[in-house]
Design a protein around this motif. Structure first.
Motif, PDB file in Angstrom:
ATOM      1  N   SER A  77       0.832  -1.215   0.000  1.00  0.00           N
ATOM      2  CA  SER A  77       0.000   0.000   0.000  1.00  0.00           C
ATOM      3  C   SER A  77       0.860   1.257   0.000  1.00  0.00           C
ATOM      4  CB  SER A  77      -0.914   0.012   1.223  1.00  0.00           C
ATOM      5  OG  SER A  77      -1.743  -1.106   1.201  1.00  0.00           O
ATOM      6  N   LEU A  78       1.910   1.258   0.829  1.00  0.00           N
ATOM      7  CA  LEU A  78       2.794   2.420   0.886  1.00  0.00           C
ATOM      8  C   LEU A  78       3.527   2.613  -0.443  1.00  0.00           C
ATOM      9  CD1 LEU A  78       4.351   2.163   4.478  1.00  0.00           C
ATOM     10  CD2 LEU A  78       2.645   3.781   3.670  1.00  0.00           C
ATOM     11  N   THR A  79       3.928   1.499  -1.051  1.00  0.00           N
ATOM     12  CA  THR A  79       4.603   1.574  -2.345  1.00  0.00           C
ATOM     13  C   THR A  79       3.666   2.158  -3.394  1.00  0.00           C
ATOM     14  OG1 THR A  79       5.758  -0.441  -1.712  1.00  0.00           O
ATOM     15  CG2 THR A  79       5.962   0.216  -3.997  1.00  0.00           C
ATOM     16  N   ALA A  80       2.414   1.681  -3.378  1.00  0.00           N
ATOM     17  CA  ALA A  80       1.443   2.169  -4.370  1.00  0.00           C
ATOM     18  C   ALA A  80       1.115   3.642  -4.146  1.00  0.00           C
ATOM     19  CB  ALA A  80       0.166   1.339  -4.290  1.00  0.00           C
ATOM     20  N   ILE A 103       5.818   5.549  -3.234  1.00  0.00           N
ATOM     21  CA  ILE A 103       7.073   5.281  -3.952  1.00  0.00           C
ATOM     22  C   ILE A 103       6.892   5.269  -5.468  1.00  0.00           C
ATOM     23  CG2 ILE A 103       8.969   3.614  -4.230  1.00  0.00           C
ATOM     24  CD1 ILE A 103       8.507   2.896  -1.243  1.00  0.00           C
ATOM     25  N   ILE A 104       5.910   4.505  -5.962  1.00  0.00           N
ATOM     26  CA  ILE A 104       5.732   4.414  -7.421  1.00  0.00           C
ATOM     27  C   ILE A 104       5.379   5.786  -8.021  1.00  0.00           C
ATOM     28  CG2 ILE A 104       4.398   3.322  -9.279  1.00  0.00           C
ATOM     29  CD1 ILE A 104       4.204   0.831  -7.417  1.00  0.00           C
ATOM     30  N   PRO A 105       4.399   6.526  -7.460  1.00  0.00           N
ATOM     31  CA  PRO A 105       4.123   7.856  -8.026  1.00  0.00           C
ATOM     32  C   PRO A 105       5.328   8.797  -7.978  1.00  0.00           C
ATOM     33  CG  PRO A 105       2.349   7.197  -6.576  1.00  0.00           C
ATOM     34  CD  PRO A 105       3.430   6.198  -6.389  1.00  0.00           C
ATOM     35  N   ALA A 106       6.120   8.719  -6.877  1.00  0.00           N
ATOM     36  CA  ALA A 106       7.284   9.611  -6.763  1.00  0.00           C
ATOM     37  C   ALA A 106       8.319   9.287  -7.840  1.00  0.00           C
ATOM     38  CB  ALA A 106       7.903   9.468  -5.375  1.00  0.00           C
ATOM     39  N   ILE A 107       8.579   7.997  -8.055  1.00  0.00           N
ATOM     40  CA  ILE A 107       9.555   7.607  -9.088  1.00  0.00           C
ATOM     41  C   ILE A 107       9.054   8.056 -10.466  1.00  0.00           C
ATOM     42  CG2 ILE A 107      10.655   5.634 -10.258  1.00  0.00           C
ATOM     43  CD1 ILE A 107      10.600   4.170  -7.534  1.00  0.00           C
TER      44      ILE A 107
END
Lengths: 222, 180
Positions: B107-110, B113-117
């Motif tokens: 959930s935190l990655t979604a 992290i993914i939007p930031a990258i």
């Protein structure tokens, strides 16, 4: 400190939530549907119209994905994929005569539980009394569930479900959701006020041209 | 089992049933979404081309980043849950710990992290692919024209003298134009 974290992670309600596919998919999709559009709107390297378009598209797509995942995949792909496999693999010794995909999924869920927990579970009533793994087996699958510590597992019907899910994901999420989002996106953008309708745009353009014409006339007069 | 189709179908289902790795699902989803989503976006003729290109590129990139992040998250959860279970004496409940920790990290990655990258990488990579970041540098030592039409040239030690004034009153043939 570590104990507190461990206790939080092992909280029975949280564990039940994390082990329920519907809840986890909905949670992840909710974060995708909110986090991604928000991030797109923060990407100042591109113009506002592009950001609005990409963000609305992402939010809409994720919403459609979760709806399709929760409805179309179990009700269409799993159900009919299992029926198709029953026809193709009719009489196969590795494919017991489960009534439908739901009966197999209930059996698979029960077989993973501890014997004590399984014996009084409500899902047990959904397994037919006469169902056997094959004709040579003396016990029915229900009796195996009640008596065995490790009831028999069936990789073939499990693989059928996995294959149905994969096909459903490709067709439902990658294809149908993309196609649907293309059709809904622009009306949704008009409704949200992210885009003005072509007729309104033409009126705006006409007004601008009219204003420009007037200012040119004024210039000429001057 | 009579036809080759039936044999192959059984073989495939048996394989998926025995080796049920979440990786296959993630790979299939990433690959299919990474191809089909940008294709459908580019087919949306109601939107201008630049917006479609950005959106399609971002969708493809998100698919790739999500897949790599999924693999990384899976590996991190595996190690983190094992260490935590050992230190807190909950080894019997390791699968439960893994499932809850996995939900949190995914959930935190979604969400972050993914939007930031994607935010950091989409535009620069898109510019590289579309060739928009190629700077048109003037050739060394040559005179070039500024956007205002003024000509900058080198006269020995007097660098970048603006010759706009001279150009206004003298054309190339040396004839004087204007009354001054």
């Amino acid at each position: 400190m570590l104990d507190k974290v461990a206790n939080l992670l092992l909280n029975p309600q949280f564990v039940n939530f994390a082990n329920n596919t519907k809840y986890t998919v909905t949670t992840e999709s909710f974060f995708k549907a909110t986090g991604r559009p928000a991030a797109i709107m923060m990407d100042k390297k591109v113009d506002l119209d592009t950001r609005k378009y990409a963000a609305t598209k992402e939010g809409l797509y994720q919403t459609l994905c979760v709806l399709i995942y929760l409805t179309m995949i179990p009700l269409v792909f799993q159900k009919y994929g299992f029926k198709f496999a029953q026809k193709i693999l009719k009489g196969d010794k590795d494919f017991p005569a489960f009534k439908d995909a739901n009966e197999f999924l209930n059996y698979a869920r029960l077989s993973k539980m501890d014997k004590e927990h399984r014996q009084n579970h409500k899902l047990l009533s959904k397994i037919s009394d006469s169902l056997k793994a094959n004709d040579d087996d003396k016990l029915t699958l229900k009796e195996h569930l009640l008596n065995d510590d490790k009831p028999p597992v069936f990789p073939l019907p499990k693989g059928v479900i996995e294959l149905s899910n994969l096909v459903g994901t490709v067709i439902g999420l990658a294809w149908i959701a993309s196609e649907l989002s293309n059709h809904i996106l622009h009306p949704l953008m008009y409704a949200l006020g992210f885009k003005s309708k072509p007729a309104v745009q033409q009126k705006d353009n006409a007004k601008t041209v009219e204003k420009m014409g007037n200012s040119e006339k004024l210039d000429m007069k001057v | 089992m009579t036809t080759p189709f039936q044999k192959n179908f059984k073989k495939l289902c048996m394989y998926l049933g025995k080796n049920n790795k979440a990786l296959y699902g993630a790979l299939t989803i990433a690959l299919s979404k990474g191809i089909l989503r940008p294709t459908f976006t580019m087919m949306d003729k109601k939107q201008d081309k630049d917006s479609r290109i950005y959106t399609a590129f971002r969708e493809g990139l998100t698919g790739g980043v999500a897949f790599v992040s999924y693999l990384a998250t899976d590996a991190v959860v595996e190690k983190l849950a094992s260490k935590l279970a050992k230190k807190t004496n909950h080894l019997n409940e390791l699968p439960k710990m893994k499932s809850t920790l996995s939900l949190i990290t995914v959930s935190l990655t979604a969400l972050f992290i993914i939007p930031a990258i994607c935010n950091a990488a989409t535009k620069p990579l898109l510019d590289v692919f579309t060739g928009k970041n190629k700077k048109q540098l003037p050739k060394a030592g040559s005179a070039y024209v500024t956007p205002q039409g003024a000509k900058n040239v080198n006269f020995g030690n007097y660098k970048n003298i603006n010759v706009y004034h001279f150009n206004n009153f003298y054309n190339n043939s040396g004839m004087k134009i204007g009354g001054v």
